[in-house]
Design a protein around this motif. Structure first.
Motif, short mmCIF file in Angstrom:
data_model
loop_
_atom_site.label_atom_id
_atom_site.label_comp_id
_atom_site.label_asym_id
_atom_site.label_seq_id
_atom_site.Cartn_x
_atom_site.Cartn_y
_atom_site.Cartn_z
N THR A 5 32.44 52.47 41.69
CA THR A 5 32.96 53.42 42.46
C THR A 5 34.10 54.19 41.82
OG1 THR A 5 32.32 52.55 44.57
CG2 THR A 5 33.94 54.23 44.78
N SER A 6 35.00 53.70 41.33
CA SER A 6 36.32 54.11 40.70
C SER A 6 35.72 54.80 39.19
CB SER A 6 37.35 53.17 40.32
OG SER A 6 36.82 52.14 39.29
N MET A 7 34.59 54.32 38.69
CA MET A 7 34.17 55.13 37.30
C MET A 7 33.08 56.20 37.81
SD MET A 7 35.69 53.67 34.92
CE MET A 7 34.34 54.27 33.59
N SER A 8 33.14 56.72 39.08
CA SER A 8 32.16 57.71 39.58
C SER A 8 30.82 57.26 39.13
CB SER A 8 32.65 58.90 39.14
OG SER A 8 34.01 59.30 39.31
N PHE A 9 30.39 56.02 39.15
CA PHE A 9 28.78 55.80 38.99
C PHE A 9 28.07 56.04 40.20
CE2 PHE A 9 29.77 52.26 35.42
CZ PHE A 9 29.89 53.23 34.63
N TRP A 10 28.90 56.05 41.50
CA TRP A 10 28.35 56.41 42.87
C TRP A 10 29.47 56.52 43.77
CZ3 TRP A 10 26.94 51.55 40.24
CH2 TRP A 10 27.92 50.65 40.42
N ALA A 11 29.09 57.15 44.87
CA ALA A 11 30.09 57.70 45.87
C ALA A 11 30.98 56.63 46.34
CB ALA A 11 29.59 58.47 46.77
N ALA A 12 30.50 55.47 46.68
CA ALA A 12 31.25 54.45 47.42
C ALA A 12 30.24 53.17 47.38
CB ALA A 12 31.23 54.83 48.86
N ASN A 13 31.00 51.93 47.66
CA ASN A 13 30.22 50.79 47.82
C ASN A 13 30.64 49.86 48.95
OD1 ASN A 13 32.94 50.42 45.78
ND2 ASN A 13 32.24 48.23 46.23
N VAL A 14 29.76 49.01 49.36
CA VAL A 14 30.35 47.93 50.42
C VAL A 14 30.90 46.76 49.59
CG1 VAL A 14 29.43 46.65 52.17
CG2 VAL A 14 28.19 48.92 51.57
N GLY A 15 31.87 46.38 50.13
CA GLY A 15 32.43 45.05 50.15
C GLY A 15 32.47 44.30 51.29
N THR A 16 32.51 42.92 51.23
CA THR A 16 32.54 41.83 52.25
C THR A 16 33.87 41.05 52.26
OG1 THR A 16 31.19 40.37 51.14
CG2 THR A 16 29.66 41.87 52.41
N GLU A 17 34.49 41.00 53.27
CA GLU A 17 35.83 40.44 53.13
C GLU A 17 36.07 39.58 54.28
OE1 GLU A 17 40.50 41.65 53.72
OE2 GLU A 17 39.33 42.89 52.53
N THR A 18 36.50 38.40 53.80
CA THR A 18 37.13 37.02 54.67
C THR A 18 38.59 37.36 55.03
OG1 THR A 18 35.39 35.65 54.09
CG2 THR A 18 37.37 34.71 55.16
N SER A 19 39.42 37.45 53.56
CA SER A 19 40.67 37.71 53.54
C SER A 19 41.12 38.34 52.39
CB SER A 19 41.34 36.18 53.92
OG SER A 19 42.56 36.03 53.70
N GLY A 20 40.48 39.25 52.10
CA GLY A 20 40.94 40.06 51.03
C GLY A 20 39.94 40.78 49.88
N SER A 21 38.69 40.43 50.27
CA SER A 21 37.43 40.77 49.10
C SER A 21 37.19 42.16 49.44
CB SER A 21 36.20 39.82 49.16
OG SER A 21 37.05 38.78 48.96
N ILE A 22 37.85 43.01 50.35
CA ILE A 22 37.66 44.41 50.31
C ILE A 22 38.90 45.22 49.95
CG2 ILE A 22 37.33 46.54 51.64
CD1 ILE A 22 35.58 44.73 53.75
N LEU A 23 40.08 44.63 50.58
CA LEU A 23 41.33 45.37 50.44
C LEU A 23 42.11 45.01 48.75
CD1 LEU A 23 42.93 44.64 53.77
CD2 LEU A 23 41.51 46.78 52.82
N SER A 24 41.69 43.78 48.19
CA SER A 24 42.04 43.44 46.95
C SER A 24 41.55 44.27 45.88
CB SER A 24 42.15 41.84 46.63
OG SER A 24 42.87 41.22 47.76
N PRO A 25 40.27 44.30 45.82
CA PRO A 25 39.65 44.99 44.76
C PRO A 25 39.87 46.51 44.91
CG PRO A 25 37.79 44.21 46.20
CD PRO A 25 39.15 43.30 46.41
N ALA A 26 40.00 46.94 46.17
CA ALA A 26 40.04 48.25 46.19
C ALA A 26 41.44 48.80 45.78
CB ALA A 26 40.07 48.70 47.87
N ASN A 27 42.65 47.77 45.97
CA ASN A 27 43.90 48.11 45.56
C ASN A 27 43.74 48.02 43.92
OD1 ASN A 27 46.94 48.01 45.72
ND2 ASN A 27 46.63 45.90 44.75
N SER A 28 43.00 47.03 43.42
CA SER A 28 43.20 47.25 41.92
C SER A 28 42.40 48.14 41.20
CB SER A 28 42.47 45.56 41.60
OG SER A 28 43.29 44.84 41.88
N ASN A 29 41.62 49.08 41.99
CA ASN A 29 40.68 50.10 41.37
C ASN A 29 41.28 51.43 42.03
OD1 ASN A 29 38.58 48.69 39.61
ND2 ASN A 29 38.35 47.54 41.56
N MET A 30 42.23 51.49 42.73
CA MET A 30 42.80 52.52 43.45
C MET A 30 41.80 53.45 44.35
SD MET A 30 45.04 54.10 40.04
CE MET A 30 45.82 55.40 40.94
#
Length: 210
Positions: A5-30
């Motif tokens: 998503t951050s490289m504009s290969f596509w518009a968005a992606n789905v994450g699945t989180e228990t305790s950080g697996s959406i928010l942490s990669p989103a933070n790392s990839n702005m």
């Protein structure tokens, strides 16, 4: 991971989180991301760590994109495979973008937890420390972000340390007890339930067997 998503290969992606697996990669990839309240998006099909926390959510380059994708992920009606979806009513037409307001931070109160996140803290009952992972560059960026929130009308509560992180009693301190017990209990309960849902053809029947 969000990197496509951050490289504009596509518009968005789905994450699945228990305790950080959406928010942490989103933070790392702005990226902009949302971990929904459990019940907003069906958990059916997600391999669980603990169903008390597991949820799918959107990761996108902009808040607007994340809001649009969030509406697409949430079903128009409750999912019979996930009873939690009966507790949350979706917005009209599944459209969260109507709630986006430039003045949305006016009157908001935002807490800044310093201990363990910004500042290293000693774990009670031991000589070990939970060290901050922020670099000096990261601290500067966070300070800038906090100032922008303040300029946009938010009341900043700083510090707003989490009580169980700073509790001096080891018996009550989250760091001294190795983190959340919910994950340790929930994974055995919910992973076994997920394996059972696969039917007789599943080659593994229990977490212990795995």
């Amino acid at each position: 991971s969000g990197i496509g998503t951050s490289m504009s290969f596509w518009a968005a992606n789905v994450g699945t989180e228990t305790s950080g697996s959406i928010l942490s990669p989103a933070n790392s990839n702005m990226l902009a991301a949302i971990k929904p309240t459990v019940g907003r998006v069906s958990r059916w099909g997600i391999i669980p760590i603990t169903a008390d926390q597991d949820i799918a959510g959107p990761m996108a380059r902009t808040v607007t994109d994340a809001a649009i994708f969030f509406g697409a992920l949430e079903g128009a009606a409750p999912d019979p495979n996930d009873a939690a979806t009966t507790t949350c009513e979706p917005p009209p037409n599944g459209d969260y973008s109507v709630f986006l307001r430039a003045d949305g931070l006016q009157g908001a109160r935002i807490g800044i937890p310093r201990a363990s996140y910004y500042d290293s803290v000693r774990v009670p009952g031991s000589d070990s420390f939970r060290r901050s992972r922020l670099t000096e560059e990261g601290r500067a960026v966070m300070a800038e972000a906090i100032e922008i929130l303040r300029q946009q009308g938010a009341t900043i509560v700083d510090p707003a340390d989490i009580p169980s992180v700073i509790d001096p009693d080891p018996a009550n301190n989250l760091l001294a007890n190795g983190g959340s017990s919910v994950l340790r209990y929930g994974m055995k309960r919910d992973f076994n339930a997920w394996l059972a849902s696969l039917g007789e053809s599943a080659p593994v029947k229990t977490l212990t067997e795995l």
